[in-house]
Enzyme design. Structure first.
Site, short mmCIF file in Angstrom:
data_model
loop_
_atom_site.label_atom_id
_atom_site.label_comp_id
_atom_site.label_asym_id
_atom_site.label_seq_id
_atom_site.Cartn_x
_atom_site.Cartn_y
_atom_site.Cartn_z
N LYS A 273 0.67 -1.07 -0.19
CA LYS A 273 0.41 0.01 0.31
C LYS A 273 1.28 1.33 0.21
CE LYS A 273 -3.90 -1.60 2.67
NZ LYS A 273 -4.47 -1.86 1.21
N ARG A 348 -9.55 -12.65 0.65
CA ARG A 348 -10.30 -13.31 0.36
C ARG A 348 -9.81 -14.51 -0.05
NH1 ARG A 348 -10.83 -9.92 -4.76
NH2 ARG A 348 -10.38 -7.96 -3.23
N1 BES Z 1 -7.54 -4.47 3.84
C1 BES Z 1 -8.42 -4.25 2.49
C2 BES Z 1 -9.45 -3.13 2.36
C3 BES Z 1 -9.92 -2.21 3.20
C4 BES Z 1 -9.52 -0.84 2.60
C5 BES Z 1 -10.26 -2.06 4.34
C6 BES Z 1 -9.95 -0.03 3.47
C7 BES Z 1 -10.36 -0.90 5.07
C8 BES Z 1 -10.51 0.15 5.10
C9 BES Z 1 -8.39 -5.17 1.37
O1 BES Z 1 -7.44 -6.06 2.31
C10 BES Z 1 -7.91 -4.54 0.22
O2 BES Z 1 -6.28 -4.11 0.55
N2 BES Z 1 -8.78 -4.59 -0.42
C11 BES Z 1 -7.60 -3.94 -1.80
C12 BES Z 1 -8.29 -5.17 -3.28
C13 BES Z 1 -7.97 -4.33 -4.43
C14 BES Z 1 -6.29 -5.03 -3.63
C15 BES Z 1 -8.24 -5.73 -5.18
C16 BES Z 1 -8.60 -2.29 -2.06
O3 BES Z 1 -9.64 -2.03 -1.85
O4 BES Z 1 -8.33 -2.04 -2.82
MN MN Z 2 -5.63 -5.79 1.63
#
Ligand code: BES
Ligand code: MN
Ligand code: ZN
Length: 493
Positions: A273, A348
């Site tokens: 991230k 997931r």
């Molecule tokens: N844990 C995150 C989702 C999330 C984002 C939770 C903000 C709470 C606040 C999840 O694991 C994630 O990183 N999702 C990605 C998915 C993408 C890579 C397809 C996302 O939402 O950007």
């Molecule tokens: Mn994630």
């Protein structure tokens, strides 16, 4: 904080603050309140007039009462329109009253509220929940004693609500569950780890006599949980697969499974991230597991006649020489292969193996809660969770439970065609689809790991955390999901 519910009316109560709930159409004052008004020399009407108080929900006013009166302060809290009062508006009004009494340095509060639908039990429980949750302030990580502010409010009397010991006990159990979930979410990832989550499950098991099985990495390997273990691989902290079971004394009417995403930290993995992505908030990525354990703590005390399995594949998504690489292919415990085109879609992967495990238990229904996608926050904002299910009956049952609990969900479609976005050249599927409809493809991915058991997926990425005080929530973890889960399980009994 002690709650007492009794037949005592607002005319007979004495203590620090007496706060009256008034709806928009409760003016002019009822006979009882007119009597109260005359006993305080017209102060109640004066307060209403001076504050231009109309009963609008969320509004409050309070005044000092002269010496010699039965109470030191007299306040009012708005309930909105009479015909629109719900358990949720009672929770919020009780929260506003409790906050007001605390701010006014009162140690006792007499709360006089209308009884909803002649249901004293429902009313008492909602009031106790709202007040208790509003007063819960998490200062565990503040060293300053003043910040740890001694709660001055020690006693709340719910007036005109006799024989409600059972409702107060139920409220207490539910709030303990919500507070556990809040504290798990608010604690940072150097405190809440897969190991300490497992210890929390152990404490619940010990305190209330539940069964606990913690599967270690080798056991998960033996079960073929390649998707989950791929995520956990780069962390120095070992994964812990938590399986906590509540069994009622009698023959259960139903067998249910609750599965929570338990990423104690989500760095994104090698698809790390970046700046501005909110990486510093990714301690909340175990909000689903927190709700699962919170629900377990409440259900263990409420003892419904339902068997419930509480499951979380807890892990940390980190980077390192041993990390899963973008493009790696993992095999889940149902034999399906996954091309990991993005290591940040890790939740997931952990849920895939947890869902396969849950279904093997032969349960009647599975609900999963996960802080799964940022896309769900884009779609529904911070206060509303996404609800995905192909089973209308289960979706309806969760919606009914959520309504009673005062938690907001919105159903989104499981549009099968979007699964095209997860097609892989080399494996059965990719773990990440295109940006549009990102919450839907995430749900469709999970669907590949449930065969026939009625299943519902709840994307709680937004509501598990709040930056601002809101109703009975304080800034930090909200404990979102616990009350809906508890309500759902009780309704299944
Ligand atoms: N844990 C995150 C989702 C999330 C984002 C939770 C903000 C709470 C606040 C999840 O694991 C994630 O990183 N999702 C990605 C998915 C993408 C890579 C397809 C996302 O939402 O950007
Ligand atoms: Mn994630
Ligand atoms: Zn995540």
């Amino acid at each position: 904080m002690e709650f007492h519910a009794s037949s005592t009316s607002c005319l007979d109560w004495s203590g620090d603050a007496l706060i009256i709930g008034l709806s928009e159409d409760a003016l002019p004052l009822s006979t009882t309140l007119a009597e109260l008004n005359s006993r305080v020399s017209g102060l109640l009407q004066e307060l209403i007039d001076e504050a231009e108080f109309t009963g609008k929900s969320g509004t409050t006013a309070i005044t000092r009462v002269g010496s010699g009166a039965a109470m030191r302060k007299l306040g009012v809290v708005g309930l909105g329109a009479t015909d629109a009062i719900t358990t949720e508006s009672l929770r919020r009004a009780a929260a506003a009253a409790a906050r007001l009494a605390k701010k006014e340095k009162c140690s006792s509060l007499g709360l006089s509220m209308p009884v909803l639908n002649h249901d004293a039990a429902l009313t008492a429980q909602a009031l106790a929940e709202g007040a208790r949750l509003a007063l819960h302030q998490d200062n565990r990580f503040k060293s300053d004693d003043k910040a740890n502010g001694k709660i001055t409010l020690t006693r709340i009397d719910l007036l005109g609500l006799p024989d409600q010991e059972a409702s107060l006990k139920a409220a207490q159990a539910v709030c303990e569950g919500v507070i556990l979930a809040r504290e798990l979410v608010s604690a940072p990832a150097n405190i809440v780890t897969p190991e300490t989550l497992a210890q929390t499950a152990q404490a619940i098991a010990t305190d209330y006599g539940l069964e606990l099985d913690i599967l270690e990495q080798e056991q998960c390997e033996a079960l073929g949980m390649g998707a989950y273990l791929g995520v956990a691989r780069a962390s120095d902290l070992p994964p812990k697969f938590i399986h906590l079971t509540y069994r009622p004394a009698g023959t259960p009417t139903r067998k249910l499974a609750i599965v929570g995403k338990g990423l104690t930290f989500d760095s994104g993995g090698l698809n790390i991230k970046g700046a501005g992505s909110g990486i510093e908030m990714m301690k909340i990525d175990m909000g689903g597991a927190a709700a699962t354990l919170g629900a377990a703590k409440a259900i263990a005390q409420l003892k419904p006649n339902v068997e419930v399995h509480f499951i979380s594949a807890a892990a940390e998504n980190m980077i390192g020489g041993n990390a899963m690489r973008p493009g790696d292919i993992l095999t889940a415990s149902n034999g399906k292969t996954i091309e990991v085109n993005n290591t940040d879609a890790e939740g997931r992967l952990t849920l895939a193996d947890a869902l396969v495990f849950a279904e093997k238990l032969g349960v009647d229904a599975i609900v999963d809660l996960a802080t799964l996608t940022g896309a769900c926050i884009i779609a529904l904002g911070d206060d509303i969770a996404g609800l995905f299910s192909e089973n209308d009956e289960l979706a309806g049952a969760i919606a009914t439970a959520a309504e009673a609990a005062g938690e907001k969900f919105w159903r989104l479609p499981m549009e099968e065609k979007y699964f095209d976005g997860l097609k892989s050249i080399v494996a059965d599927m990719k773990n990440t689809g295109p940006r549009p409809g990102g919450s839907i493809t995430a749900a469709l991915f999970l669907k590949q790991f449930v065969n026939t058991t009625p299943w519902i997926h709840l994307d709680v990425a937004g509501p598990v955390w709040t930056e601002k005080e809101n109703g009975y929530n304080n800034p930090g973890g909200t404990g979102f999901g616990v009350r809906t889960l508890v309500q759902w399980v009780l309704a299944a009994a």
